[in-house]
Design a protein around this motif. Structure first.
Motif, PDB file in Angstrom:
ATOM      1  N   THR A 111       4.768  30.197  10.319  1.00 44.51           N
ATOM      2  CA  THR A 111       5.245  31.507   9.914  1.00 44.51           C
ATOM      3  C   THR A 111       4.203  32.536  10.319  1.00 44.51           C
ATOM      4  N   GLN A 112       4.570  33.790  10.243  1.00 44.80           N
ATOM      5  CA  GLN A 112       3.646  34.862  10.558  1.00 44.80           C
ATOM      6  C   GLN A 112       2.459  34.820   9.605  1.00 44.80           C
ATOM      7  N   TYR A 171      -1.433  34.107  10.630  1.00 47.88           N
ATOM      8  CA  TYR A 171      -2.430  35.107  10.246  1.00 47.88           C
ATOM      9  C   TYR A 171      -3.597  34.450   9.508  1.00 47.88           C
ATOM     10  N   ARG A 223       2.086  44.118   6.235  1.00 43.95           N
ATOM     11  CA  ARG A 223       2.799  43.538   7.381  1.00 43.95           C
ATOM     12  C   ARG A 223       4.128  42.909   6.996  1.00 43.95           C
ATOM     13  N   LYS A 235       6.878  41.460  13.237  1.00 45.12           N
ATOM     14  CA  LYS A 235       6.235  40.307  12.606  1.00 45.12           C
ATOM     15  C   LYS A 235       6.200  39.117  13.565  1.00 45.12           C
ATOM     16  N   GLU A 236       7.281  38.889  14.302  1.00 44.79           N
ATOM     17  CA  GLU A 236       7.317  37.792  15.274  1.00 44.79           C
ATOM     18  C   GLU A 236       6.274  38.008  16.361  1.00 44.79           C
ATOM     19  N   MET A 258       2.837  37.366  15.118  1.00 46.00           N
ATOM     20  CA  MET A 258       2.618  35.934  14.974  1.00 46.00           C
ATOM     21  C   MET A 258       2.232  35.318  16.314  1.00 46.00           C
ATOM     22  N   ASN A 261      -1.278  36.349  17.146  1.00 45.15           N
ATOM     23  CA  ASN A 261      -2.269  35.664  16.324  1.00 45.15           C
ATOM     24  C   ASN A 261      -2.461  34.216  16.764  1.00 45.15           C
TER      25      ASN A 261
END
Length: 143
Positions: free
Chosen positions: A36-37, A41, A88, A96-97, A100, A103
């Motif tokens: 997931t985001q 993170y 966020r 958000k995608e 991700m 990151n």
């Protein structure tokens, strides 16, 4: 080396058990973690902390992510969307995608070199990681 070679050779981190034995011989442990985001993170920021990142390093990497991946100034982005700074989880799904993906790329950029230690080196590696993927997003290609 492809993913299967990587997967076969990685050590205790292999949470899937031995998927390459016949089913009757394999002890399979299912990995129920779902990327997931938020997980990406935290994984990145845990690595930054391990590599000597300071509070200012974390803030700089967060700002760099928005600048590189979303091509926006962080303050302007949050203000324009009416979102409190740093929330966020309230950004649009596409943002958000994208963050991700950035990151994850940055995590691997930093993890690839044990010499990346301290604020400056982490920022430089983060910039490389975010730049590597920014071009896949339509808003960075002018579409």
């Amino acid at each position: 080396m492809g993913f299967l070679d990587y997967f076969r050779t990685r050590s205790p981190q292999n949470t899937q058990g031995d998927l390459f034995k016949p089913p009757e011989e394999a002890e399979i442990i299912i990995d129920n973690r779902d990327p997931t985001q938020i997980a990406a993170y935290h994984r990145l920021h845990d690595l930054i902390r391990e590599r000597g990142g300071q509070p200012r390093t974390h803030r700089a990497v967060n700002a760099l992510a928005i600048q590189q991946i979303l091509s926006e100034d962080p303050g302007s982005l949050y203000n324009a969307l009416g979102i409190p700074q740093g929330k966020r989880n309230r950004l649009p799904a596409e943002a958000k995608e994208a963050l991700m993906v950035g990151n994850v790329a940055t995590f691997y950029e930093i993890a690839a070199d044990q010499g990346i230690q301290g604020h400056r080196a982490i920022i430089q590696a983060s910039d490389r990681g975010y730049r590597k993927v920014k071009g896949i997003f339509p808003w960075n290609r002018g579409e």
